[in-house]
Write a protein that holds these residues in place. Structure first.
Motif, PDB file in Angstrom:
ATOM      1  N   LEU A  74      -5.104   8.387  -2.634  1.00 14.54           N
ATOM      2  CA  LEU A  74      -5.595   8.047  -1.307  1.00 14.54           C
ATOM      3  C   LEU A  74      -6.935   7.307  -1.443  1.00 14.54           C
ATOM      4  CD1 LEU A  74      -4.839   8.559   1.638  1.00 14.54           C
ATOM      5  CD2 LEU A  74      -6.258  10.590   1.552  1.00 14.54           C
ATOM      6  N   MET A  85      -2.041   1.238   5.569  1.00 14.16           N
ATOM      7  CA  MET A  85      -1.458   2.577   5.531  1.00 14.16           C
ATOM      8  C   MET A  85      -1.246   3.104   6.940  1.00 14.16           C
ATOM      9  SD  MET A  85      -3.100   5.848   3.701  1.00 14.16           S
ATOM     10  CE  MET A  85      -3.363   5.017   2.162  1.00 14.16           C
ATOM     11  N   HIS A 109     -10.119  22.938  -8.404  1.00 16.78           N
ATOM     12  CA  HIS A 109     -10.125  21.542  -7.981  1.00 16.78           C
ATOM     13  C   HIS A 109     -10.702  20.702  -9.119  1.00 16.78           C
ATOM     14  CE1 HIS A 109      -9.949  18.215  -5.375  1.00 16.78           C
ATOM     15  NE2 HIS A 109     -11.245  17.985  -5.428  1.00 16.78           N
ATOM     16  N   SER A 110     -10.183  19.494  -9.217  1.00 18.91           N
ATOM     17  CA  SER A 110     -10.459  18.705 -10.418  1.00 18.91           C
ATOM     18  C   SER A 110     -11.946  18.520 -10.683  1.00 18.91           C
ATOM     19  CB  SER A 110      -9.793  17.346 -10.294  1.00 18.91           C
ATOM     20  OG  SER A 110     -10.314  16.691  -9.159  1.00 18.91           O
ATOM     21  N   GLU A 111     -12.778  18.486  -9.613  1.00 17.36           N
ATOM     22  CA  GLU A 111     -14.205  18.264  -9.838  1.00 17.36           C
ATOM     23  C   GLU A 111     -14.842  19.407 -10.612  1.00 17.36           C
ATOM     24  OE1 GLU A 111     -16.590  17.158  -6.436  1.00 17.36           O
ATOM     25  OE2 GLU A 111     -14.907  15.982  -5.702  1.00 17.36           O
ATOM     26  N   ALA A 161      -2.216  12.724  -3.840  1.00 13.76           N
ATOM     27  CA  ALA A 161      -3.499  12.846  -3.165  1.00 13.76           C
ATOM     28  C   ALA A 161      -4.580  12.022  -3.858  1.00 13.76           C
ATOM     29  CB  ALA A 161      -3.926  14.298  -3.116  1.00 13.76           C
ATOM     30  N   PHE A 193     -23.756  13.633 -12.528  1.00 11.16           N
ATOM     31  CA  PHE A 193     -24.250  14.667 -11.604  1.00 11.16           C
ATOM     32  C   PHE A 193     -24.051  14.198 -10.165  1.00 11.16           C
ATOM     33  CE2 PHE A 193     -27.164  14.564 -15.333  1.00 11.16           C
ATOM     34  CZ  PHE A 193     -26.669  15.680 -15.976  1.00 11.16           C
ATOM     35  N   TYR A 225      -9.904   9.265   2.338  1.00 12.27           N
ATOM     36  CA  TYR A 225      -9.981  10.639   1.852  1.00 12.27           C
ATOM     37  C   TYR A 225     -11.127  11.348   2.570  1.00 12.27           C
ATOM     38  CZ  TYR A 225     -10.861  14.479  -1.393  1.00 12.27           C
ATOM     39  OH  TYR A 225     -11.068  15.722  -1.956  1.00 12.27           O
ATOM     40  N   ARG A 265     -22.007  10.156 -21.540  1.00 14.47           N
ATOM     41  CA  ARG A 265     -21.024  11.233 -21.569  1.00 14.47           C
ATOM     42  C   ARG A 265     -19.663  10.889 -20.985  1.00 14.47           C
ATOM     43  NH1 ARG A 265     -21.372  14.496 -25.191  1.00 14.47           N
ATOM     44  NH2 ARG A 265     -20.274  16.098 -24.019  1.00 14.47           N
ATOM     45  N   LYS A 272      -2.102  17.614   2.274  1.00 14.63           N
ATOM     46  CA  LYS A 272      -1.917  17.943   0.851  1.00 14.63           C
ATOM     47  C   LYS A 272      -3.266  18.211   0.188  1.00 14.63           C
ATOM     48  CE  LYS A 272       2.329  15.513  -0.395  1.00 14.63           C
ATOM     49  NZ  LYS A 272       2.780  14.230  -0.920  1.00 14.63           N
ATOM     50  N   ILE A 273      -4.225  17.369   0.542  1.00 19.35           N
ATOM     51  CA  ILE A 273      -5.552  17.545  -0.057  1.00 19.35           C
ATOM     52  C   ILE A 273      -6.136  18.880   0.361  1.00 19.35           C
ATOM     53  CG2 ILE A 273      -7.906  16.666  -0.105  1.00 19.35           C
ATOM     54  CD1 ILE A 273      -6.597  13.893   0.484  1.00 19.35           C
ATOM     55  N   MET A 310       0.830  -1.197   0.000  1.00 22.98           N
ATOM     56  CA  MET A 310       0.000   0.000   0.000  1.00 22.98           C
ATOM     57  C   MET A 310       0.870   1.256   0.000  1.00 22.98           C
ATOM     58  SD  MET A 310      -3.332   0.341  -0.094  1.00 22.98           S
ATOM     59  CE  MET A 310      -4.364   1.733   0.263  1.00 22.98           C
ATOM     60  N   LYS A 356      -4.704  21.477  -1.562  1.00 17.79           N
ATOM     61  CA  LYS A 356      -5.191  21.411  -2.934  1.00 17.79           C
ATOM     62  C   LYS A 356      -6.571  22.064  -3.049  1.00 17.79           C
ATOM     63  CE  LYS A 356      -5.007  18.231  -6.709  1.00 17.79           C
ATOM     64  NZ  LYS A 356      -5.519  16.975  -7.161  1.00 17.79           N
ATOM     65  N   GLN A 357      -7.350  21.896  -1.981  1.00 15.84           N
ATOM     66  CA  GLN A 357      -8.710  22.417  -2.048  1.00 15.84           C
ATOM     67  C   GLN A 357      -8.762  23.931  -2.000  1.00 15.84           C
ATOM     68  OE1 GLN A 357     -11.412  20.443   0.593  1.00 15.84           O
ATOM     69  NE2 GLN A 357     -12.044  19.332  -1.218  1.00 15.84           N
ATOM     70  N   GLU A 364     -10.305   9.223  -6.484  1.00 22.37           N
ATOM     71  CA  GLU A 364     -10.656   9.627  -7.844  1.00 22.37           C
ATOM     72  C   GLU A 364     -10.768   8.439  -8.795  1.00 22.37           C
ATOM     73  OE1 GLU A 364      -9.837  13.306  -9.513  1.00 22.37           O
ATOM     74  OE2 GLU A 364     -11.196  13.613  -7.829  1.00 22.37           O
ATOM     75  N   ALA A 382     -25.284  18.136 -19.200  1.00 26.20           N
ATOM     76  CA  ALA A 382     -26.302  18.801 -18.386  1.00 26.20           C
ATOM     77  C   ALA A 382     -27.620  18.896 -19.144  1.00 26.20           C
ATOM     78  CB  ALA A 382     -25.824  20.195 -17.996  1.00 26.20           C
ATOM     79  N   VAL A 425      -0.982  13.132   3.701  1.00 29.10           N
ATOM     80  CA  VAL A 425      -1.719  13.203   2.441  1.00 29.10           C
ATOM     81  C   VAL A 425      -2.935  14.096   2.602  1.00 29.10           C
ATOM     82  CG1 VAL A 425      -2.933  11.865   0.719  1.00 29.10           C
ATOM     83  CG2 VAL A 425      -0.912  10.925   1.794  1.00 29.10           C
ATOM     84  N   GLN A 426      -3.569  14.007   3.771  1.00 30.29           N
ATOM     85  CA  GLN A 426      -4.760  14.827   3.950  1.00 30.29           C
ATOM     86  C   GLN A 426      -4.432  16.312   3.999  1.00 30.29           C
ATOM     87  OE1 GLN A 426      -6.835  13.067   7.190  1.00 30.29           O
ATOM     88  NE2 GLN A 426      -8.099  11.825   5.827  1.00 30.29           N
ATOM     89  N   ASP A 484     -19.625  19.784 -18.290  1.00 31.07           N
ATOM     90  CA  ASP A 484     -20.144  19.153 -19.491  1.00 31.07           C
ATOM     91  C   ASP A 484     -21.525  19.729 -19.796  1.00 31.07           C
ATOM     92  OD1 ASP A 484     -20.864  17.579 -21.524  1.00 31.07           O
ATOM     93  OD2 ASP A 484     -20.885  15.687 -20.422  1.00 31.07           O
ATOM     94  N   GLU A 487       1.086   8.826   7.600  1.00 33.56           N
ATOM     95  CA  GLU A 487       1.043   9.029   6.148  1.00 33.56           C
ATOM     96  C   GLU A 487      -0.302   9.604   5.714  1.00 33.56           C
ATOM     97  OE1 GLU A 487       3.919   5.290   5.129  1.00 33.56           O
ATOM     98  OE2 GLU A 487       2.024   5.480   4.053  1.00 33.56           O
ATOM     99  N   VAL A 488      -1.356   9.066   6.331  1.00 31.57           N
ATOM    100  CA  VAL A 488      -2.690   9.558   6.007  1.00 31.57           C
ATOM    101  C   VAL A 488      -2.782  11.047   6.290  1.00 31.57           C
ATOM    102  CG1 VAL A 488      -5.148   9.343   6.527  1.00 31.57           C
ATOM    103  CG2 VAL A 488      -3.687   7.322   6.491  1.00 31.57           C
TER     104      VAL A 488
END
Lengths: 548, 221
Positions: free
Chosen positions: A11, B1, B22-24, A8, A113, A16, A187, B12-13, A1, B16-17, A519, B33, B9-10, B29, B5-6
């Motif tokens: 995770l 894990m 943020h990737s979301e 990130a 969505f 997460y 999509r 980092k998240i 692991m 990132k936020q 993700e 929609a 990483v958290q 699209d 380490e958790v």
């Protein structure tokens, strides 16, 4: 692991936590977490309904009162049906495993969505609470049967409105999930993931999603009309004011028959996933299975009136609906033959998930074939509204969908939680479930054939012998279920680590770590092969197959 | 894990936020929609479809009673309401056209007119219904129960169908109010107007259903 934690996105979705404490779950838009939220809700409702079923069977032990009175019995069978159908079987596989695995299997980060997805879960819970709250209000629990037939549902003094609104809200939740999945499949497929490279579970979910979108609004409006009828007396379903109760039955079954396929199609999809994995060969007749899902979805829309052969219809209508009913058995039969053909000359590994699937094929075949007895006009008149119908329904729904739900729980358990359950105990539970199930329900076929009417609280003493066998069967069945669930829960707490691909599966979910990263994929994969291409993965996975 | 380490990483998240991309939320699209919205509209049509089916069944069964009952409806108010809704669909489309060209003020003006028309429709509907109530024509009223079954059902359908439609007008108006807020705060702009467009689709559906309700109740004699 440890080598998987360098970024990130890698995770695990369980670790997460963008929000604190319980909010990481209640406000999540991650399809995997929402799938688990559904699973928790569903398990609670499932066991409530199992408990109710247990009490019902206990009551049937003697011809007269055993444990509950007649009115309570009426409420019990209504609630058992309501909870099992609207809160477990209809949302079941799509909401839990569809949510969890649909995006992964098509190579996407999430559904189209995500926030709507969370809303669907809240609607599901609110709908369920409506049904539960109604139990404690004045007037007592609903006693109409899960079909809410008018005029009784208009006249009864029990609490009908709240459970009806609950069903309406659940329908809304179901619609939103359906349109979410249709959009997702259209999509968000990964590059190279053409429609004919989709795993068959996705095909089944896709067909199901269309039924959810197309059929559910009809029952929505029908339920609303019953509520309006009760509150305002508009007359549409009230024969005293010129309304037609048969119109209700038509509107109700226009949804509720396709809903039967909402219940069974995803299960068929799961079967098409598990069989290739444990037979180590590609599925036989991929395209035919994919199209038969769509065919079932389509034909299933035109057979609703076979629930009403004795309600009053023209001879021609009955004839046509009977014929169409036989037609819908064809694509189901095609699937069964293809599954068996896949097993033929496969290198079969008899693990717990496959055993549940074999059980499914056996039970579902009985359920399907007795469906033909009910679909043909002459025999239908004889056995309609008897235990025969109850038995048929439980063979297809419990023996079909619920058993596959258990299979899916075992199959995807290592992927969802990154842990293993005890395989031996999982297998030991199956004979109890199988024997208990057949004792419980096969006796009902005989009882129904002999004329025992459904939903009766008391019966003639001649029937007692079979009822006793049936009741004992229910105990064995529940014992088996308890073993199975405890084993899974124990595996969840104490199970040893599962690696990313314990079964040697080849669909995309087995190519990412267990449990999946937040993700899903660090980089969206590019697909250049069909879903069950075992030759390709043979060498890679050979060593990883876990033979504990 | 390991837990340390958790935590790393958290953190980092969390960092990132803080970043806006943020990737979301990086890509939207629009086409997806719209698919979602059309599917939803489809379910709305089926929802009313059940009622239209009921209407058809009872119209065949009680055609004479339906004709008699329909004569008591106020054709003038019905016509005015039809014109109002049709115009509101026009202003809705214009509002979208305006924001496509980046003209925020104009878009807001047209959206406000659409909401105004929605309110006007509801006010007229209110007067229409209350007038009926004054004549004792409402579900389960003694006056109505004295009439033939066909007329009882006609009014049952009239109140449930126009009532459900009015509910959709209310929901639509609330939706448009939110769009107004988004426009005001520049959440809807030239590059990203999918919310407004989807709300527009919903509004056209509300209009369209009325276009069917109007002849069925007011015009067919």
């Amino acid at each position: 692991m440890s080598n998987e934690t360098n970024s990130a996105t890698q995770l695990s979705y369980l670790d997460y936590k963008p929000k604190k404490g319980i909010w990481a779950w209640l406000l999540t838009t991650d399809h995997k977490r929402i799938g688990l939220l559904y699973l928790i809700g569903m398990m609670i409702f499932f066991w409530v309904a199992v408990g109710i079923g247990f009490v019902m069977k206990l009551e049937m032990l003697t011809p007269d009162q055993t444990v509950v009175d007649a009115q309570t019995y009426n409420s019990l069978f209504t609630l058992h049906g309501l909870i099992m159908i609207f809160l477990f079987i209809i949302p079941g596989l799509p909401a839990v495993f569809g949510n969890f695995f649909l995006p992964i299997q098509i190579g996407a980060h999430d559904v189209a969505f995500p926030r709507l997805n969370l809303l669907s879960w809240y609607l599901y819970i609110i709908g369920g609470l409506f049904a539960l709250v109604s139990l404690h209000l004045q007037g007592g629990p609903i006693d109409t049967g899960w079909t809410f037939y008018v005029p009784y549902s208009i006249r009864t003094t029990t609490n009908v409105i709240l459970p009806l609104l609950g069903a309406f809200i659940l329908g809304f939740s179901s619609i939103l999930t359906g349109l979410n999945f249709v959009t997702t499949v259209h999509r968000l497929r990964a590059p190279g993931m053409t429609f004919f490279r989709l795993p068959l579970f996705v095909w089944a979910l896709y067909a199901t999603a269309w039924i959810q979108v197309v059929a559910t609004p009809i029952v929505g409006i029908t339920i609303l009309l019953v509520v309006i009828e009760r509150v305002l007396h508009i007359g549409i379903f009230d024969p005293a004011l010129g309304g037609d109760p048969l119109l209700f039955q038509h509107l109700f079954w226009i949804y509720s028959h396709p809903a039967v396929y909402i219940m069974i199609l995803p299960a068929m999809g799961v079967v098409s996933e598990i069989i290739p994995t444990f037979a180590r060969r590609t599925i036989f007749g991929y395209k035919v299975i994919a199209f038969s899902s769509l065919a079932i979805a389509l034909i299933g829309y035109f057979v609703w009136a076979h629930h009403m052969f004795t309600s009053g219809m023209s001879e021609t209508a009955r004839f046509v609906f009977s014929l169409l009913t036989f037609l819908v058995a064809v694509p189901s039969g095609v699937k069964v033959f293809n599954w068996v053909a896949t097993l033929y000359k496969g290198s079969i590994e008899l693990r717990a998930p496959l055993i549940y699937i074999l059980m499914f094929i056996f039970l579902f075949s009985i359920g399907g074939l007795t469906g033909l007895v009910l679909g043909s006009l002459a025999t239908n008149v004889h056995v309609t509204d008897t235990y025969f119908v109850v038995a048929h329904f439980h063979y297809v729904m419990f023996g079909g969908t619920a058993i596959v739900f258990f299979a899916a729980m075992h199959y995807w358990f290592p992927k969802m939680f990154g842990k293993m359950y005890n395989e031996k105990i999982a297998i030991w539970a199956t004979p109890f479930i199988f024997i208990g199930f057949n004792m419980l329900y096969f006796t009902m076929f005989i009882l129904g054939y002999q004329g025992m009417p459904r939903r009766y609280w008391s019966y003639l003493p001649e029937y007692q012998e079979l009822h006793i066998i049936s009741t004992i069967g229910s105990w064995i069945l529940i014992f088996g279920l308890v073993i199975m669930f405890s084993n899974l829960i124990f595996g969840l707490i104490k199970g040893r680590r599962a690696d990313s691909n314990p079964w040697g599966g080849v669909t995309l979910e087995w190519q990412i770590p267990s449990p999946p990263p937040h993700e899903n994929f660090e980089k969206i994969p590019v697909i250049d092969h069909g879903p069950y291409d075992f030759e390709r993965f043979k060498n890679e996975n050979k060593n990883e197959i876990d033979r504990s | 894990m390991k837990s340390t380490e958790v935590e790393v990483v958290q953190e980092k998240i969390a960092e990132k936020q803080q970043e806006p991309s943020h990737s979301e939320h990086t890509h939207k699209d629009f086409f997806g929609a719209k698919i979602g919205m059309w599917l939803f509209l489809f379910t709305e049509m089926l929802l009313f479809g059940g009622l239209f089916l009921a209407y058809m069944v009872y119209r065949l069964q009680y055609s004479i009673d339906f004709v008699i009952a329909a004569q008591d409806l106020n054709l003038l108010l019905g016509t005015i309401n039809t014109i109002i809704l049709l115009t509101s669909s026009l202003t809705m489309a214009l509002s979208i056209a305006a924001i496509q060209r980046g003209r925020k003020a104009l878009s807001i003006f047209f959206l406000l007119s659409t909401i105004g028309f929605a309110l006007a429709f509801l006010v007229i509907k209110y007067f229409e219904w209350t007038a009926k109530f004054h004549h004792g024509i409402y579900p389960n009223s003694p006056e109505l129960l004295n009439k033939p079954n066909g007329e009882i059902i006609f009014y049952g359908l009239y109140y449930s169908m126009t009532g459900l439609h009015a509910l959709h007008v209310v929901v639509g108006a609330i939706l448009l109010l939110f769009m107004l807020l988004f426009l005001w705060r520049n959440k809807i702009h030239k590059e990203d107007y999918i919310k407004l467009e989807n709300s527009g689709l919903y509004w056209h559906l509300v209009d369209l259903i009325w276009i069917f309700l109007f002849p069925l109740f007011y015009l067919i004699h």
